[in-house]
Design a protein around this motif. Structure first.
Motif, short mmCIF file in Angstrom:
data_model
loop_
_atom_site.label_atom_id
_atom_site.label_comp_id
_atom_site.label_asym_id
_atom_site.label_seq_id
_atom_site.Cartn_x
_atom_site.Cartn_y
_atom_site.Cartn_z
N GLY A 135 34.35 71.07 48.87
CA GLY A 135 34.99 71.95 50.48
C GLY A 135 35.22 70.31 51.11
O GLY A 135 36.26 70.81 51.61
N ASP A 136 34.74 70.01 50.89
CA ASP A 136 35.43 68.14 51.93
C ASP A 136 36.11 67.82 51.33
O ASP A 136 36.80 66.67 52.29
N ASP A 137 36.70 68.01 50.22
CA ASP A 137 37.71 66.79 49.62
C ASP A 137 38.90 68.36 49.22
O ASP A 137 39.15 68.41 48.19
N PRO A 138 39.90 68.19 50.01
CA PRO A 138 40.71 68.59 49.73
C PRO A 138 41.95 68.40 48.18
O PRO A 138 42.17 69.92 47.46
N ALA A 139 41.98 67.84 48.48
CA ALA A 139 42.89 67.28 46.20
C ALA A 139 42.03 67.63 45.84
O ALA A 139 42.41 68.49 44.32
N ARG A 140 41.29 67.57 45.15
CA ARG A 140 39.46 67.30 44.28
C ARG A 140 39.49 69.39 44.68
O ARG A 140 39.57 70.33 43.27
N PHE A 141 39.53 69.69 45.45
CA PHE A 141 38.98 71.68 46.38
C PHE A 141 40.43 72.07 45.77
O PHE A 141 39.91 73.31 44.47
N VAL A 142 41.49 71.82 45.77
CA VAL A 142 42.96 72.21 45.55
C VAL A 142 42.98 72.15 43.67
O VAL A 142 43.39 73.64 43.58
N ALA A 143 42.65 71.61 43.09
CA ALA A 143 42.92 70.89 41.82
C ALA A 143 41.73 71.86 41.53
O ALA A 143 42.55 72.74 40.10
N VAL A 144 40.90 72.76 41.81
CA VAL A 144 39.32 73.25 40.95
C VAL A 144 40.17 74.33 40.74
O VAL A 144 39.96 75.54 39.94
N ASP A 145 40.96 74.89 42.69
CA ASP A 145 40.70 76.42 42.76
C ASP A 145 42.04 76.71 41.65
O ASP A 145 41.50 77.53 41.95
N LEU A 146 42.45 75.62 41.74
CA LEU A 146 44.09 76.08 40.96
C LEU A 146 44.13 75.94 39.13
O LEU A 146 43.85 77.15 38.52
#
Length: 226
Positions: A135-146
């Motif tokens: 949750g605290d790392d936008p780029a990695r969070f979005v990558a895993v979400d996608l």
């Protein structure tokens, strides 16, 4: 009243617009007040009424003035900053992204509920566990979400849907990271993600659709309300 500056040689409308804009910035014309009439301003500034009219239209277009038929022109509020406009653009772009995602992912979820093999769901749950920890790392969070949503689309068994998602993903990813970086986290939809995996496990098409809509529609409503 502060005297109007002297006009210089050159196009008149930009000069008049700048003068009126300065009146708004300085607070001499507070929000809610009616500005002088077109004829009065033309006389005070020593220009034609058409120049006043065009300058006022530009300020109305920027949201600084509001022309009310039969009543006059009124000050609406403070000028938008560059940051305000950038924020509006981020929201508009993300709203369009989510509208496209809804069209694509709802059908993918319906098909996945019908076709996904049980052994594929463990990988989806593992992606959700990773999603929660980033949750605290936008780029990695979005990558895993996608990665998760890409996997669901893949489970639909529809090659064209998968191709569409592959082509749309970079746009979705950039818009999400940009929004989170500048404006903070999106609405927490972890429960909807869990509900989607549960629905796939039960081969419940209606529940899969409902979970996908819950995931996307809440953010769409929030973006439209901003």
């Amino acid at each position: 009243m502060t005297p109007w500056p002297k006009l210089e040689r050159g196009p008149l409308v930009p000069q008049v617009e700048a003068m009126l804009r300065e009146r708004l910035r300085s607070g001499e014309w507070p929000a809610g007040t009616k500005i002088p009439s077109e004829a009065t301003l033309a006389s005070q500034i020593a220009v034609g009424r058409s120049s006043i009219r065009e300058a006022v239209l530009l300020l109305c277009r920027d949201g600084l003035l509001e022309a009310r038929h039969g009543s006059g022109t009124f000050v609406t509020g403070a000028e938008r900053t560059v940051e305000d406009v950038a924020g509006l653009m981020r929201r508009a772009r993300l709203l369009e992204v989510y509208e496209v995602r809804r069209s694509l992912e709802v059908e993918a979820a319906r098909l996945a509920a019908h076709r996904a093999p049980a052994e594929s769901l463990g990988a989806l749950r593992a992606l959700l566990d990773r999603r929660r920890s980033l949750g605290d790392d936008p780029a990695r969070f979005v990558a895993v979400d996608l990665d998760f949503h890409d996997a669901v689309v893949g489970l639909s068994g529809n090659v064209i849907l998968s191709e569409l998602f592959t082509h749309a993903r970079p746009v979705i990813e950039n818009a999400l990271v940009d929004r989170i970086t500048h404006d903070g986290p999106l609405i927490d939809t972890a429960d909807a993600h869990d509900a989607l995996v549960d629905a796939l496990e039960r081969h419940d098409e209606e529940a899969a659709i409902a979970a996908t809509v819950a995931n996307l529609e809440e953010t769409i409503r929030a973006l439209r309300a901003e």
